[in-house]
Enzyme design. Structure first.
Site, PDB file in Angstrom:
ATOM      1  N   GLN A 102      -9.793  -8.925 -33.032  1.00 23.08           N
ATOM      2  CA  GLN A 102      -8.595  -8.174 -32.664  1.00 23.08           C
ATOM      3  C   GLN A 102      -7.321  -8.857 -33.149  1.00 23.08           C
ATOM      4  O   GLN A 102      -6.335  -8.186 -33.447  1.00 23.08           O
ATOM      5  CB  GLN A 102      -8.550  -7.931 -31.157  1.00 23.08           C
ATOM      6  CG  GLN A 102      -9.680  -7.039 -30.678  1.00 23.08           C
ATOM      7  CD  GLN A 102      -9.820  -5.772 -31.512  1.00 23.08           C
ATOM      8  OE1 GLN A 102      -9.050  -4.832 -31.383  1.00 23.08           O
ATOM      9  NE2 GLN A 102     -10.812  -5.732 -32.399  1.00 23.08           N
ATOM     10  N   HIS A 114      -5.680  -7.541 -36.395  1.00 27.54           N
ATOM     11  CA  HIS A 114      -4.970  -6.258 -36.500  1.00 27.54           C
ATOM     12  C   HIS A 114      -3.484  -6.438 -36.806  1.00 27.54           C
ATOM     13  O   HIS A 114      -2.887  -5.640 -37.514  1.00 27.54           O
ATOM     14  CB  HIS A 114      -5.068  -5.481 -35.185  1.00 27.54           C
ATOM     15  CG  HIS A 114      -6.321  -4.673 -35.067  1.00 27.54           C
ATOM     16  ND1 HIS A 114      -6.562  -3.570 -35.829  1.00 27.54           N
ATOM     17  CD2 HIS A 114      -7.407  -4.806 -34.263  1.00 27.54           C
ATOM     18  CE1 HIS A 114      -7.741  -3.046 -35.510  1.00 27.54           C
ATOM     19  NE2 HIS A 114      -8.277  -3.788 -34.555  1.00 27.54           N
ATOM     20  N   GLU A 174      -6.532  -4.236 -22.993  1.00 29.18           N
ATOM     21  CA  GLU A 174      -7.050  -3.042 -23.667  1.00 29.18           C
ATOM     22  C   GLU A 174      -8.583  -3.122 -23.733  1.00 29.18           C
ATOM     23  O   GLU A 174      -9.277  -2.202 -23.342  1.00 29.18           O
ATOM     24  CB  GLU A 174      -6.451  -2.968 -25.081  1.00 29.18           C
ATOM     25  CG  GLU A 174      -6.942  -1.767 -25.856  1.00 29.18           C
ATOM     26  CD  GLU A 174      -6.649  -1.855 -27.337  1.00 29.18           C
ATOM     27  OE1 GLU A 174      -6.279  -2.945 -27.834  1.00 29.18           O
ATOM     28  OE2 GLU A 174      -6.817  -0.818 -28.025  1.00 29.18           O
ATOM     29  N   HIS A 175      -9.091  -4.252 -24.273  1.00 28.63           N
ATOM     30  CA  HIS A 175     -10.548  -4.458 -24.344  1.00 28.63           C
ATOM     31  C   HIS A 175     -10.915  -5.679 -23.521  1.00 28.63           C
ATOM     32  O   HIS A 175     -10.292  -6.732 -23.661  1.00 28.63           O
ATOM     33  CB  HIS A 175     -11.005  -4.763 -25.770  1.00 28.63           C
ATOM     34  CG  HIS A 175     -10.599  -3.745 -26.769  1.00 28.63           C
ATOM     35  ND1 HIS A 175      -9.539  -3.919 -27.615  1.00 28.63           N
ATOM     36  CD2 HIS A 175     -11.120  -2.528 -27.059  1.00 28.63           C
ATOM     37  CE1 HIS A 175      -9.425  -2.863 -28.385  1.00 28.63           C
ATOM     38  NE2 HIS A 175     -10.361  -1.996 -28.072  1.00 28.63           N
ATOM     39  N   ASP A 221     -15.059  -0.113 -31.473  1.00 26.32           N
ATOM     40  CA  ASP A 221     -14.041   0.344 -32.434  1.00 26.32           C
ATOM     41  C   ASP A 221     -14.591   1.415 -33.363  1.00 26.32           C
ATOM     42  O   ASP A 221     -13.878   2.343 -33.750  1.00 26.32           O
ATOM     43  CB  ASP A 221     -13.566  -0.829 -33.304  1.00 26.32           C
ATOM     44  CG  ASP A 221     -12.468  -1.630 -32.635  1.00 26.32           C
ATOM     45  OD1 ASP A 221     -11.971  -1.191 -31.586  1.00 26.32           O
ATOM     46  OD2 ASP A 221     -12.111  -2.703 -33.168  1.00 26.32           O
ATOM     47  N   HIS A 232      12.549  31.597   0.891  1.00 27.13           N
ATOM     48  CA  HIS A 232      11.094  31.412   0.804  1.00 27.13           C
ATOM     49  C   HIS A 232      10.421  32.169   1.951  1.00 27.13           C
ATOM     50  O   HIS A 232       9.449  32.899   1.752  1.00 27.13           O
ATOM     51  CB  HIS A 232      10.714  29.923   0.919  1.00 27.13           C
ATOM     52  CG  HIS A 232      11.013  29.099  -0.292  1.00 27.13           C
ATOM     53  ND1 HIS A 232      12.282  28.900  -0.749  1.00 27.13           N
ATOM     54  CD2 HIS A 232      10.196  28.403  -1.123  1.00 27.13           C
ATOM     55  CE1 HIS A 232      12.241  28.125  -1.816  1.00 27.13           C
ATOM     56  NE2 HIS A 232      10.970  27.811  -2.068  1.00 27.13           N
TER      57      HIS A 232
HETATM   58  N1  LIG Z   1      -4.264   0.513 -28.948  1.00 28.90           N
HETATM   59  C1  LIG Z   1      -5.060   1.132 -29.774  1.00 28.90           C
HETATM   60  O1  LIG Z   1      -5.830   1.974 -29.364  1.00 28.90           O
HETATM   61  C2  LIG Z   1      -5.025   0.809 -31.253  1.00 28.90           C
HETATM   62  C3  LIG Z   1      -5.964   1.376 -32.143  1.00 28.90           C
HETATM   63  C4  LIG Z   1      -5.866   1.082 -33.505  1.00 28.90           C
HETATM   64  C5  LIG Z   1      -4.833   0.267 -33.965  1.00 28.90           C
HETATM   65  N2  LIG Z   1      -3.962  -0.254 -33.061  1.00 28.90           N
HETATM   66  C6  LIG Z   1      -2.811  -1.040 -33.466  1.00 28.90           C
HETATM   67  O2  LIG Z   1      -2.057  -0.228 -34.338  1.00 28.90           O
HETATM   68  C7  LIG Z   1      -1.213  -1.073 -35.096  1.00 28.90           C
HETATM   69  C8  LIG Z   1      -1.166  -0.641 -36.523  1.00 28.90           C
HETATM   70  O3  LIG Z   1      -0.031  -1.249 -37.050  1.00 28.90           O
HETATM   71  P1  LIG Z   1       0.326  -1.173 -38.558  1.00 28.90           P
HETATM   72  O4  LIG Z   1       1.598  -1.910 -38.739  1.00 28.90           O
HETATM   73  O5  LIG Z   1      -0.864  -1.558 -39.366  1.00 28.90           O
HETATM   74  O6  LIG Z   1       0.538   0.385 -38.858  1.00 28.90           O
HETATM   75  P2  LIG Z   1       1.551   1.462 -38.231  1.00 28.90           P
HETATM   76  O7  LIG Z   1       1.268   2.718 -38.990  1.00 28.90           O
HETATM   77  O8  LIG Z   1       1.467   1.510 -36.772  1.00 28.90           O
HETATM   78  O9  LIG Z   1       2.982   0.932 -38.610  1.00 28.90           O
HETATM   79  C9  LIG Z   1       3.471   0.997 -39.919  1.00 28.90           C
HETATM   80  C10 LIG Z   1       4.841   1.641 -39.898  1.00 28.90           C
HETATM   81  O10 LIG Z   1       5.685   0.881 -39.043  1.00 28.90           O
HETATM   82  C11 LIG Z   1       7.011   1.015 -39.479  1.00 28.90           C
HETATM   83  N3  LIG Z   1       7.656  -0.302 -39.465  1.00 28.90           N
HETATM   84  C12 LIG Z   1       7.134  -1.484 -39.843  1.00 28.90           C
HETATM   85  N4  LIG Z   1       8.058  -2.456 -39.699  1.00 28.90           N
HETATM   86  C13 LIG Z   1       9.184  -1.875 -39.225  1.00 28.90           C
HETATM   87  C14 LIG Z   1      10.481  -2.367 -38.883  1.00 28.90           C
HETATM   88  N5  LIG Z   1      10.792  -3.639 -38.985  1.00 28.90           N
HETATM   89  N6  LIG Z   1      11.382  -1.468 -38.424  1.00 28.90           N
HETATM   90  C15 LIG Z   1      11.059  -0.154 -38.295  1.00 28.90           C
HETATM   91  N7  LIG Z   1       9.859   0.345 -38.618  1.00 28.90           N
HETATM   92  C16 LIG Z   1       8.939  -0.505 -39.071  1.00 28.90           C
HETATM   93  C17 LIG Z   1       7.001   1.575 -40.879  1.00 28.90           C
HETATM   94  O11 LIG Z   1       7.550   2.852 -40.859  1.00 28.90           O
HETATM   95  C18 LIG Z   1       5.523   1.650 -41.239  1.00 28.90           C
HETATM   96  O12 LIG Z   1       5.216   2.865 -41.912  1.00 28.90           O
HETATM   97  C19 LIG Z   1      -1.726  -2.496 -34.900  1.00 28.90           C
HETATM   98  O13 LIG Z   1      -0.856  -3.153 -34.030  1.00 28.90           O
HETATM   99  C20 LIG Z   1      -3.075  -2.288 -34.252  1.00 28.90           C
HETATM  100  O14 LIG Z   1      -3.410  -3.365 -33.441  1.00 28.90           O
HETATM  101  C21 LIG Z   1      -4.024   0.018 -31.740  1.00 28.90           C
HETATM  102  N1  LIG Z   2      -9.397  -2.257 -32.115  1.00 34.40           N
HETATM  103  C1  LIG Z   2      -8.541  -1.135 -32.385  1.00 34.40           C
HETATM  104  C2  LIG Z   2      -7.981  -0.648 -31.057  1.00 34.40           C
HETATM  105  O1  LIG Z   2      -7.172  -1.601 -30.510  1.00 34.40           O
HETATM  106  C3  LIG Z   2      -9.229   0.018 -33.068  1.00 34.40           C
HETATM  107  C4  LIG Z   2      -9.761  -0.255 -34.420  1.00 34.40           C
HETATM  108  C5  LIG Z   2      -9.871   0.595 -35.458  1.00 34.40           C
HETATM  109  N2  LIG Z   2     -10.439  -0.068 -36.487  1.00 34.40           N
HETATM  110  C6  LIG Z   2     -10.673  -1.269 -36.106  1.00 34.40           C
HETATM  111  N3  LIG Z   2     -10.267  -1.413 -34.839  1.00 34.40           N
HETATM  112 ZN   LIG Z   3     -10.183  -3.298 -33.812  1.00 33.62          ZN
END
Ligand SMILES: NC(=O)c1ccc[n+]([C@@H]2O[C@H](COP(=O)([O-])OP(=O)(O)OC[C@H]3O[C@@H](n4cnc5c(N)ncnc54)[C@H](O)[C@@H]3O)[C@@H](O)[C@H]2O)c1
Ligand SMILES: N[C@H](CO)Cc1c[nH]c[nH+]1
Ligand SMILES: [Zn+2]
Length: 431
Positions: free
Chosen positions: A253, A256, A321-322, A355, A414
């Protein structure tokens, strides 16, 4: 990765506040939302250039792009995706709620009618990784709920294309409309609409801290599923837990996002040192080492608890979360968990199994919101309407009680709406 005692953790937890960071993010988020509301498509083009580094020509993914994506994906990936889809569908079909109507005495009928949402927008993250698995996790429950119109939005890769695996997943689950927009601007567009993006009834899907805050800010003007921000894992490990497994799961995790949280709670001080050393060793050979290293530095922690009872108290305090229970008799300790998005039991249920494959949803509440929020599910894509039908006889039987309740509130209109029926001897439909 820091090692701390349970006492130190609980004291520190009370003292820490992330307000400053949240305020800085909110400033950016609110500014983007304002601009998208004012300038619509133009703002989407501008912010995509600013944040994704791509000069967009078209906001929608074209049929040509979808066709090309199909040619680019590995057939074995597709086979695995199809199998994952079957598992996710089977799990979510169990969640389907039915309308119910109960006939009672004197012609009273009460019920609850389930109606699918009309139009849902799914956010698929794409800044630091591509998430075809998230397409399945978000679209499948919407389809099972019966949502007729599901649109999707995802940021572009640095080369200006949409990830082909994400497009293949969208095709597999039947999403036709896909926007090439990410971040706050995508959330604002789905919430308020632009010339090209039609506003939706509800936005679902995870994202980074900016996306998560954006969803919070548009909530009320549009529905949202939950705050599903940067990923988190909390592993409870007793002296039976295999150290290499614990370390690997924590790193899964951490990779990510630099703001992901990897926390281990152990009842063995000896294990704490071993897990730290093993995690740092395994981290070095990971492809995403820079992100993992930063995430462990920011939010990596090993907490030493005096016993399992204390470990579970900390789990509930974190509300991760997990949660992985790599302990003897995990089924017993599962019952002590009050706050967690998903609970993984034993040494052979690692978090990535959830996941990608097992079936339960991987879009889960983060940042302590598992105190009150649940995994994404079919229930997020429906509304409930209450149904009430009384016959004349039933209404007259209870009229005085209802009038009394109304008058006690000083709401005489009412009461009148009840009385007018009681006193009316030749009303239409009266029998
Ligand atoms: N909680 C869940 O269920 C779950 C599931 C899958 C992924 N996730 C999380 O999702 C997230 C994915 O993040 P990511 O960054 O790869 O993709 P994302 O698509 O969430 O974010 C990318 C976007 O963020 C914006 N951004 C980045 N920096 C910025 C800044 N400084 N100011 C304004 N906007 C900005 C941009 O527009 C960019 O397109 C990770 O944190 C991951 O852990 C959570
Ligand atoms: N762990 C993420 C949720 O926090 C989900 C995900 C997608 N692909 C890999 N991991
Ligand atoms: Zn994951």
């Amino acid at each position: 990765m820091r090692i701390v005692t349970a006492d130190a953790y609980l004291k520190e937890e009370k003292a820490t506040t992330s307000t400053e960071m949240t305020e800085a993010i909110d400033e950016v988020v609110l500014n983007i939302i304002r601009k998208v509301r004012a300038d619509k498509d133009k703002a989407l083009y501008d912010f995509t250039e600013k944040y994704d580094g791509v000069k967009l020509e078209e906001l929608l993914v074209t049929e040509e792009e979808k066709k090309n994506a199909k040619k680019l994906v590995d057939p074995l990936f597709f086979e695995a995706l199809v199998r994952a889809k079957e598992n996710i569908e089977a799990f979510h079909r169990e969640q389907k709620e039915k309308s119910w109507f109960v006939e009672k005495e004197n012609g009273i009928m009460l019920g609850q009618k389930i109606t699918p949402l009309e139009k849902v927008g799914v956010y698929i993250p794409g800044g630091k990784a591509a998430y075809p698995s998230t397409v399945l996790m978000n679209v499948i429950p919407a389809k099972i709920a019966g949502v007729p119109n599901v649109v999707m939005t995802t940021p572009l890769q640095p080369d200006g294309t949409v990830n082909p695996y994400v497009l293949a997943a969208a095709d597999l689950v039947g999403v036709d409309t896909i926007y090439k927009i990410g971040g706050v601007q995508a959330i604002a567009a789905l919430a308020y609409g632009t010339e090209t993006v039609e506003r939706v009834d509800k936005i679902v899907g995870p994202g980074n801290a900016y996306v998560a805050r954006a969803k919070k800010w548009v909530y009320g003007d549009v529905g949202i599923d939950m705050i599903a921000g940067p990923s988190e894992i909390c592993v409870v490990a007793d002296d039976s837990a295999p150290v290499p497994y614990v370390a690997a799961d924590l790193l899964s995790q951490a990779e990510h996002d630099e703001s992901a949280r990897a926390i281990c709670i152990t009842t063995s001080a000896e294990k704490a040192k071993e897990i730290k050393a093993e995690a740092e060793k395994q981290a070095i050979s990971l492809e995403r080492h820079p992100i993992v290293k930063q995430s462990l530095q920011n939010n990596g922690m090993i907490i030493i608890a005096r016993n399992m009872e204390e470990a579970m108290e900390i789990v509930n305090n974190i509300a991760p979360e997990h949660l992985e229970l790599m302990v003897k008799n995990p089924e017993r300790w599962m019952h002590s968990v009050k706050n967690a998005g998903a609970i993984f039991l034993g040494n052979f249920s690692p978090e990535p199994l959830g996941d990608y494959f097992a079936g339960p949803n991987h879009t889960l509440p983060t940042n302590g919101t598992a105190r009150f929020a649940s995994p994404l599910g079919v229930y997020d894509f429906v509304k409930r309407s209450s149904i009430i039908r009384y016959s004349e006889k039933a209404l007259l039987q209870h009229a005085e009680k209802i009038e009394k309740l109304a008058f006690a509130e000083g709401l005489t209109a009412h009461g009148k709406a009840i009385a007018i029926r009681k006193d009316d001897t030749d009303a239409p439909g009266k029998n």
